[in-house]
Design a protein around this motif. Sequence first.
Motif, mmCIF file in Angstrom:
data_model
loop_
_atom_site.group_PDB
_atom_site.id
_atom_site.type_symbol
_atom_site.label_atom_id
_atom_site.label_comp_id
_atom_site.label_asym_id
_atom_site.label_seq_id
_atom_site.Cartn_x
_atom_site.Cartn_y
_atom_site.Cartn_z
ATOM 1 N N GLU A 87 0.989 -1.029 -0.125
ATOM 2 C CA GLU A 87 -0.063 0.071 0.095
ATOM 3 C C GLU A 87 0.804 1.324 -0.205
ATOM 4 O O GLU A 87 0.646 2.255 -0.405
ATOM 5 N N ALA A 88 2.097 1.197 0.671
ATOM 6 C CA ALA A 88 2.943 2.262 0.918
ATOM 7 C C ALA A 88 3.605 2.668 -0.695
ATOM 8 O O ALA A 88 4.120 3.633 -1.050
ATOM 9 N N LEU A 89 4.180 1.607 -1.337
ATOM 10 C CA LEU A 89 4.900 1.677 -2.396
ATOM 11 C C LEU A 89 4.107 1.795 -3.886
ATOM 12 O O LEU A 89 4.385 2.410 -4.704
ATOM 13 N N LYS A 90 2.812 1.264 -3.664
ATOM 14 C CA LYS A 90 1.941 1.724 -4.997
ATOM 15 C C LYS A 90 1.828 2.944 -5.242
ATOM 16 O O LYS A 90 1.976 3.259 -6.729
ATOM 17 N N PRO A 91 1.556 4.025 -4.553
ATOM 18 C CA PRO A 91 1.640 5.344 -4.982
ATOM 19 C C PRO A 91 2.922 5.940 -5.635
ATOM 20 O O PRO A 91 3.174 7.038 -6.159
ATOM 21 N N LEU A 92 4.121 5.118 -5.169
ATOM 22 C CA LEU A 92 5.277 5.624 -5.690
ATOM 23 C C LEU A 92 5.596 4.935 -6.938
ATOM 24 O O LEU A 92 6.769 4.964 -7.655
ATOM 25 N N GLY A 93 4.774 4.243 -7.685
ATOM 26 C CA GLY A 93 5.096 3.415 -9.025
ATOM 27 C C GLY A 93 5.551 2.025 -8.852
ATOM 28 O O GLY A 93 6.091 1.603 -9.994
ATOM 29 N N TRP A 94 5.797 1.773 -7.391
ATOM 30 C CA TRP A 94 6.429 0.313 -7.410
ATOM 31 C C TRP A 94 5.032 -0.681 -6.887
ATOM 32 O O TRP A 94 4.572 -0.577 -6.258
ATOM 33 N N THR A 95 5.288 -1.576 -7.867
ATOM 34 C CA THR A 95 3.923 -2.797 -7.650
ATOM 35 C C THR A 95 4.536 -4.298 -7.902
ATOM 36 O O THR A 95 5.715 -4.433 -8.553
ATOM 37 N N LEU A 96 3.818 -4.968 -7.448
ATOM 38 C CA LEU A 96 4.149 -6.531 -7.562
ATOM 39 C C LEU A 96 3.435 -6.813 -9.292
ATOM 40 O O LEU A 96 2.783 -6.235 -9.696
ATOM 41 N N PRO A 97 4.376 -7.808 -9.801
ATOM 42 C CA PRO A 97 3.717 -8.134 -11.047
ATOM 43 C C PRO A 97 2.495 -8.586 -11.207
ATOM 44 O O PRO A 97 1.898 -9.368 -10.279
ATOM 45 N N ALA A 98 1.670 -8.092 -12.191
ATOM 46 C CA ALA A 98 0.315 -8.844 -12.442
ATOM 47 C C ALA A 98 0.227 -10.139 -12.491
ATOM 48 O O ALA A 98 -0.583 -10.876 -12.037
ATOM 49 N N ASP A 99 1.134 -10.830 -13.238
ATOM 50 C CA ASP A 99 1.383 -12.159 -13.397
ATOM 51 C C ASP A 99 2.561 -12.767 -12.446
ATOM 52 O O ASP A 99 3.597 -12.189 -12.594
ATOM 53 N N HIS A 100 2.087 -13.721 -11.604
ATOM 54 C CA HIS A 100 2.967 -14.348 -10.610
ATOM 55 C C HIS A 100 4.160 -15.193 -11.207
ATOM 56 O O HIS A 100 4.974 -15.135 -10.761
ATOM 57 N N ALA A 101 4.021 -15.391 -12.643
ATOM 58 C CA ALA A 101 5.130 -15.991 -13.171
ATOM 59 C C ALA A 101 6.139 -15.110 -13.932
ATOM 60 O O ALA A 101 7.086 -15.545 -14.292
ATOM 61 N N THR A 102 5.895 -13.608 -13.841
ATOM 62 C CA THR A 102 6.627 -12.732 -14.431
ATOM 63 C C THR A 102 7.926 -12.074 -13.375
ATOM 64 O O THR A 102 7.475 -12.204 -12.347
ATOM 65 N N ALA A 103 8.881 -12.569 -13.941
ATOM 66 C CA ALA A 103 10.208 -11.840 -13.237
ATOM 67 C C ALA A 103 10.010 -10.566 -12.841
ATOM 68 O O ALA A 103 9.441 -9.774 -13.616
ATOM 69 N N ALA A 104 10.702 -10.265 -11.534
ATOM 70 C CA ALA A 104 10.593 -8.796 -11.539
ATOM 71 C C ALA A 104 12.095 -8.489 -11.017
ATOM 72 O O ALA A 104 12.979 -9.271 -10.621
ATOM 73 N N PRO A 105 12.659 -7.243 -11.344
ATOM 74 C CA PRO A 105 13.977 -6.728 -11.268
ATOM 75 C C PRO A 105 14.594 -6.410 -9.749
ATOM 76 O O PRO A 105 15.698 -6.523 -9.555
ATOM 77 N N TRP A 106 13.355 -6.350 -8.999
ATOM 78 C CA TRP A 106 13.923 -5.985 -7.448
ATOM 79 C C TRP A 106 13.074 -6.773 -6.675
ATOM 80 O O TRP A 106 12.219 -7.506 -6.842
ATOM 81 N N THR A 107 13.713 -7.121 -5.151
ATOM 82 C CA THR A 107 13.067 -8.008 -4.098
ATOM 83 C C THR A 107 13.055 -6.968 -3.102
ATOM 84 O O THR A 107 13.903 -6.097 -2.808
ATOM 85 N N VAL A 108 12.161 -7.173 -2.385
ATOM 86 C CA VAL A 108 11.716 -6.346 -1.101
ATOM 87 C C VAL A 108 11.652 -7.153 0.187
ATOM 88 O O VAL A 108 10.994 -8.142 0.400
ATOM 89 N N GLU A 109 12.653 -7.155 1.262
ATOM 90 C CA GLU A 109 12.457 -7.820 2.419
ATOM 91 C C GLU A 109 12.015 -6.862 3.717
ATOM 92 O O GLU A 109 12.917 -5.949 3.677
ATOM 93 N N VAL A 110 11.146 -7.202 4.145
ATOM 94 C CA VAL A 110 10.862 -6.328 5.366
ATOM 95 C C VAL A 110 10.628 -6.975 6.848
ATOM 96 O O VAL A 110 10.270 -8.234 6.860
ATOM 97 N N THR A 111 11.252 -6.303 7.712
ATOM 98 C CA THR A 111 11.200 -7.073 9.116
ATOM 99 C C THR A 111 10.991 -6.109 10.292
ATOM 100 O O THR A 111 11.061 -5.019 10.014
ATOM 101 N N THR A 112 10.537 -6.786 11.406
ATOM 102 C CA THR A 112 10.450 -5.789 12.421
ATOM 103 C C THR A 112 10.907 -6.353 13.858
ATOM 104 O O THR A 112 11.448 -7.417 13.804
#
Length: 222
Positions: A87-112
């Motif tokens: 929800e925070a990244l979407k307004p910045l133009g960063w989204t998950l691929p529409a197709d789960h089989a499509t590769a993405a150039p970036w990975t995001v790891e989030v921890t607390t």
Amino acid sequence: MAFPAFLKPASTLMVIVAAGSLAGCASVYRVDNQVESFARWTDGVATTVAATSVPAPPQTYRFERLPSQSTGSAAQSADRLEQLVQEALKPLGWTLPADHATAAPWTVEVTTQTTRLPRAPWEDPWERARFSWTGQVHIGIGHGSVMWSPWMLRPELPYYQRQVSLVVREAATGRVAYETSAAHDGRWNSTPALWGAMVSAALEGFPAPPKGPRQVNLDVPR
């Protein structure tokens, strides 16, 4: 990583205390965050980069999890946390691929991380003991007595130290391209709104953040 459960029910006593202490205040509370971010979109010294080297939106990414986030309640917490990041990244133009089989150039790891303290760091640990000692009342009942102390009615007011961290990596190489964290201390219970504010604070300035530590305050509806 210790991630608190979302929407964990607060005790009745805590609710009463919170309602009493916040009476008359506005319908929002402030989440003050200490934020620090580092960008290295191209190989070189880890520092805030020039706009020409920042990946322009739209961009796609996939989430990457630690082994400890893969099963049970930890996986459920990671699901909810990743939803807040989406929800925070979407307004910045960063989204998950529409197709789960499509590769993405970036990975995001989030921890607390969450640390629960019995009281705020600045509070006197002997205050309750002194209050109990001076406030004791002995009531005689038959051959015995009952000791009553106002201290016994005072609720515990725990204090929480929380941090959320995000790491963006280049998917093809695993190279870290962006790192950011937001830390918040306070008495508020764990809620999606609180963690959402911390995620938004951590991503303030993304993908080209200012240098050095900064404070990001966000108001959250009660």
